[in-house]
Design an enzyme around this catalytic site. Structure first.
Site, PDB file in Angstrom:
ATOM      1  N   ARG A 238      21.433  23.537  19.513  1.00  0.00           N
ATOM      2  CA  ARG A 238      20.772  22.443  18.810  1.00  0.00           C
ATOM      3  C   ARG A 238      21.705  21.926  17.716  1.00  0.00           C
ATOM      4  O   ARG A 238      22.400  22.696  17.047  1.00  0.00           O
ATOM      5  CB  ARG A 238      19.451  22.899  18.176  1.00  0.00           C
ATOM      6  CG  ARG A 238      18.303  23.099  19.163  1.00  0.00           C
ATOM      7  CD  ARG A 238      17.826  21.771  19.735  1.00  0.00           C
ATOM      8  NE  ARG A 238      16.647  21.911  20.585  1.00  0.00           N
ATOM      9  CZ  ARG A 238      16.683  22.109  21.890  1.00  0.00           C
ATOM     10  NH1 ARG A 238      17.874  22.242  22.502  1.00  0.00           N
ATOM     11  NH2 ARG A 238      15.572  22.200  22.594  1.00  0.00           N
ATOM     12  N   GLU A 267      19.796  12.414  18.778  1.00  0.00           N
ATOM     13  CA  GLU A 267      20.396  12.159  20.089  1.00  0.00           C
ATOM     14  C   GLU A 267      19.754  10.928  20.722  1.00  0.00           C
ATOM     15  O   GLU A 267      18.515  10.834  20.718  1.00  0.00           O
ATOM     16  CB  GLU A 267      20.218  13.381  21.004  1.00  0.00           C
ATOM     17  CG  GLU A 267      21.030  14.572  20.552  1.00  0.00           C
ATOM     18  CD  GLU A 267      20.814  15.818  21.396  1.00  0.00           C
ATOM     19  OE1 GLU A 267      21.674  16.709  21.347  1.00  0.00           O
ATOM     20  OE2 GLU A 267      19.768  15.907  22.086  1.00  0.00           O
ATOM     21  N   HIS A 289      24.818  16.310  25.682  1.00  0.00           N
ATOM     22  CA  HIS A 289      23.690  17.224  25.927  1.00  0.00           C
ATOM     23  C   HIS A 289      23.480  17.435  27.431  1.00  0.00           C
ATOM     24  O   HIS A 289      22.370  17.266  27.956  1.00  0.00           O
ATOM     25  CB  HIS A 289      22.407  16.683  25.281  1.00  0.00           C
ATOM     26  CG  HIS A 289      21.405  17.777  24.999  1.00  0.00           C
ATOM     27  ND1 HIS A 289      20.611  17.790  23.888  1.00  0.00           N
ATOM     28  CD2 HIS A 289      21.071  18.898  25.710  1.00  0.00           C
ATOM     29  CE1 HIS A 289      19.821  18.860  23.909  1.00  0.00           C
ATOM     30  NE2 HIS A 289      20.095  19.556  25.010  1.00  0.00           N
TER      31      HIS A 289
END
Length: 325
Positions: A238, A267, A289
């Site tokens: 994270r 994000e 990600h």
């Protein structure tokens, strides 16, 4: 008398690969699928839902207040920091997440970043693209450092299934493996290294822990100052675990040998995000990600998502996060 079909709402289908097969539920239902959902749209879209599926869409108290029929939130991910678990407990809403699906894909991505940085793969590729090989007038050149992993120390924060899988790969490569004890806590047995000592001894540090109030900004200026071996820092967990501004200072000052991040906050990362501003450095890699996103892992996630919902409908909820009243 026929039972009423359950209303199932999927808030962010676009976060799951379109190639992934999501099989039908085993019970009578009406499924409403949204490609994506903004925060402003959540309350309206879940108002009449019995079951809500979300990957990254936040479900906070204000939106949950009007969802009077809601019985279950099926999170299409492992992390649940986007869910107000306290409100769900108050409303007796079951929250289930996905577990174990990323046991191969995240560790493999972690080591892809480690290998790329440890051997300066990106830097050498870019230099070849710019003509440096031809300019060198010899078979190779030594502009960027290359180091073996064998014999180095791999430091892992988080001893869950992902951390353990990373440790297995590290040991197979001949690395010494350390697991960090809780920051600010006492040594937790012989398997854990005190946090400050862990930072001082590691050649590679990789994060595999959840984001919560105890782990937010886990690594900042003080922690970077303890990293005597100028390690690589890898974060596939994270974004909030590492203080962004401190990371920029550590990278620009040479306190780190390099960094590979697959996560940011928020994000997607905006153009002026501190980590985006580091992309001019040859020893920094930012991926969008995707550590979790192998085709095999996403299909496993989708299968487990349906299993969780079917199990809940059968009165046997599984992978429950938090506790109901």
């Amino acid at each position: 008398m026929a039972t009423q079909a359950l209303q199932v709402v999927f808030l962010d289908r676009d976060t799951i690969s379109p190639e992934t097969i999501i099989r039908p539920f085993s019970f009578d239902h009406e499924l409403t699928v949204y490609d994506r959902t903004s925060i402003e749209q959540v309350a309206g879209r879940i108002a009449n839902a019995d079951i809500v599926i979300t990957n990254k869409v936040p479900l906070r108290r204000e939106a949950l207040a009007g969802a009077t029929r809601l019985k279950m939130i099926a999170v299409a991910a492992t992390g649940t920091d986007n869910i107000d678990l306290a409100t769900c407990a108050e409303k007796n809403v079951v929250v289930s997440n996905i577990r174990g699906y990323a046991v191969n894909t995240v560790p493999e991505h972690t080591f892809a970043l480690i290998f790329a940085l440890r051997r300066s793969i990106v830097a050498y590729r870019e230099s070849v693209k710019e003509g440096r090989w031809q300019q060198s007038q010899q078979f190779c050149y030594f502009d960027y450092p290359i180091k073996d992993l064998a014999g180095s120390t791999l430091g892992i924060i988080g001893e869950g299934v992902l951390g353990q899988s990373v440790a297995t790969i590290g040991r197979a490569l001949g690395m010494r493996v350390l697991f960090a004890a809780r920051k600010g806590g006492q040594k937790q047995g012989s398997l854990y290294t005190p946090f400050e000592q862990f930072l001082e001894q590691s050649d590679v540090i990789t994060l595999h822990c959840p984001l919560n109030e105890q782990t937010r900004d886990l690594i900042g200026d003080a922690e970077f100052a303890l990293m005597k071996r100028k390690p690589l820092l890898i974060n596939t967990a994270r974004g909030g675990l590492v203080n962004d501004d401190a990371l920029v200072r550590a990278m620009r000052s040479g306190q780190l040998g390099g960094a590979g991040f697959d996560v940011t906050t928020p994000e997607p990362a905006p153009d002026d995000h501190p980590l985006v501003q580091l992309l001019d450095l040859p020893n920094f890699i930012l991926t969008p990600h995707v550590a979790w996103a192998s085709q095999e892992a996403i299909q496993g996630l989708a299968d487990q998502l349906i299993d969780n919902i079917d199990a809940f409908h059968q009165g046997q909820p599984r992978n429950v996060v938090g506790a109901r009243k």
